[in-house]
Design an enzyme around this catalytic site. Structure first.
Site, PDB file in Angstrom:
ATOM      1  N   TYR A  63       3.233  -1.763   1.154  1.00 61.00           N
ATOM      2  CA  TYR A  63       4.412  -0.911   1.311  1.00 61.00           C
ATOM      3  C   TYR A  63       5.408  -1.254   0.214  1.00 61.00           C
ATOM      4  O   TYR A  63       5.854  -2.400   0.123  1.00 61.00           O
ATOM      5  CB  TYR A  63       5.041  -1.141   2.684  1.00 61.00           C
ATOM      6  CG  TYR A  63       4.122  -0.773   3.820  1.00 61.00           C
ATOM      7  CD1 TYR A  63       4.094   0.521   4.330  1.00 61.00           C
ATOM      8  CD2 TYR A  63       3.239  -1.709   4.354  1.00 61.00           C
ATOM      9  CE1 TYR A  63       3.239   0.858   5.366  1.00 61.00           C
ATOM     10  CE2 TYR A  63       2.377  -1.373   5.395  1.00 61.00           C
ATOM     11  CZ  TYR A  63       2.382  -0.088   5.889  1.00 61.00           C
ATOM     12  OH  TYR A  63       1.523   0.245   6.905  1.00 61.00           O
TER      13      TYR A  63
ATOM     14  N   THR B  66       6.217 -10.404   1.493  1.00 59.61           N
ATOM     15  CA  THR B  66       5.660 -10.879   2.765  1.00 59.61           C
ATOM     16  C   THR B  66       4.215 -10.397   2.894  1.00 59.61           C
ATOM     17  O   THR B  66       3.848  -9.337   2.395  1.00 59.61           O
ATOM     18  CB  THR B  66       6.457 -10.373   3.977  1.00 59.61           C
ATOM     19  OG1 THR B  66       6.420  -8.955   4.007  1.00 59.61           O
ATOM     20  CG2 THR B  66       7.890 -10.844   3.922  1.00 59.61           C
TER      21      THR B  66
ATOM     22  N   MET C  10       9.336  -6.053   1.060  1.00 58.58           N
ATOM     23  CA  MET C  10       9.695  -5.341  -0.163  1.00 58.58           C
ATOM     24  C   MET C  10       9.157  -6.043  -1.385  1.00 58.58           C
ATOM     25  O   MET C  10       9.915  -6.647  -2.041  1.00 58.58           O
ATOM     26  CB  MET C  10      11.202  -5.261  -0.313  1.00 58.58           C
ATOM     27  CG  MET C  10      11.890  -4.587   0.790  1.00 58.58           C
ATOM     28  SD  MET C  10      13.525  -5.264   0.731  1.00 58.58           S
ATOM     29  CE  MET C  10      13.197  -6.990   0.703  1.00 58.58           C
ATOM     30  N   PRO C  11       7.928  -5.982  -1.643  1.00 60.76           N
ATOM     31  CA  PRO C  11       6.927  -5.248  -0.876  1.00 60.76           C
ATOM     32  C   PRO C  11       6.378  -6.068   0.287  1.00 60.76           C
ATOM     33  O   PRO C  11       6.425  -7.295   0.268  1.00 60.76           O
ATOM     34  CB  PRO C  11       5.833  -5.001  -1.904  1.00 60.76           C
ATOM     35  CG  PRO C  11       6.323  -5.508  -3.202  1.00 60.76           C
ATOM     36  CD  PRO C  11       7.427  -6.448  -2.926  1.00 60.76           C
ATOM     37  N   GLU C  12       5.858  -5.330   1.265  1.00 60.55           N
ATOM     38  CA  GLU C  12       5.146  -5.961   2.374  1.00 60.55           C
ATOM     39  C   GLU C  12       3.657  -5.636   2.258  1.00 60.55           C
ATOM     40  O   GLU C  12       3.289  -4.488   2.063  1.00 60.55           O
ATOM     41  CB  GLU C  12       5.654  -5.432   3.732  1.00 60.55           C
ATOM     42  CG  GLU C  12       7.090  -5.791   4.035  1.00 60.55           C
ATOM     43  CD  GLU C  12       8.033  -4.664   3.690  1.00 60.55           C
ATOM     44  OE1 GLU C  12       7.605  -3.505   3.694  1.00 60.55           O
ATOM     45  OE2 GLU C  12       9.214  -4.940   3.405  1.00 60.55           O
TER      46      GLU C  12
END
Lengths: 64, 64, 64, 64, 64, 64
Positions: free
Chosen positions: A7, F40, F1-3
């Protein structure tokens, strides 16, 4: 198997995406011992009006 | 309850989507014994520049 | 490609899961024209203390 | 940590999104005792042709 | 419609979960104007060996 | 952010997980130019009775 989903905020170039999925796939193959062909990666881009940290939209944050 | 999410490459027609969600919902109702109205399906389309298999973007693959 | 994820409450038998993934895969193959081998299905079970509808945990709902 | 993902139909204004992520973040901070800055929220909008309930696309439902 | 998914580290009590899903649902109803009964919340707990920040597993972090 | 979220079959050791999240994080930092602390990774393990390929549960597949 494994499937990766990343994401991220919108706006990355295809060149960056191409390099990213290549390196992520290598990291999975190296550490999990699975065939390269079995790894899929999906990039999910989010607009700055659709993502928040600490209760504030990225669209509302000061640059920095 | 249950919720289905289907990740697919972009470009399907509304007719195909309509038939797909109908058949997926029937499969859930038949096998889990839940009311039809409780089943939701979300289709998440991904651009060919945003999805990879074996470390290669779909946008970079040869047709075949 | 496509990947399906099904979120459901815990407690289904392996027999029900086996039949469910078979029927879901058939629905995808029929409507999207993809090879059967390309379809993956993940079942994600949730405890009744970890899922809510209308703001109420399933663990707190009356049977019915 | 925690990360929230909200799946909703497309078409909400930035004002509504701004207020929503603020209130969701407050609810997490209040109940889980985590720092506000650690909470992220992603809004994932779905077109009415890409979401179904009871086997019917939202695009095909009567208003009401 | 909307569906919320909350990813959090394992170990919360049912009391905290109950209050969290209630407040999250209220935040959605207030800001999106949807019926309370249409809101679902799923809590997805992750073990400290299965989650990382900055490349380090939570299980390997010093308390603080 | 990003995951990043990685869906994998259950049964990996903590050592493999530790090395995997480290390498995945490095791949993101290198290609997207984000701070390491902002990345993360969540590992989501699935039982062999809860995942299928080609309509067949992994629990039902022959070893090979």
């Amino acid at each position: 198997m494994p499937e990766l989903v990343v994401y991220l905020l919108e706006g990355r170039s295809v060149e960056h995406k191409r390099a990213l999925v290549k390196d992520l796939t290598s990291a999975v193959v190296k550490n999990l011992g699975v065939p390269q062909e079995s790894v899929t990666v999906s990039l999910v881009e989010t607009a700055r009006t659709d993502k928040a940290k600490g209760g504030v939209l990225f669209a509302d944050m000061k640059a920095g």
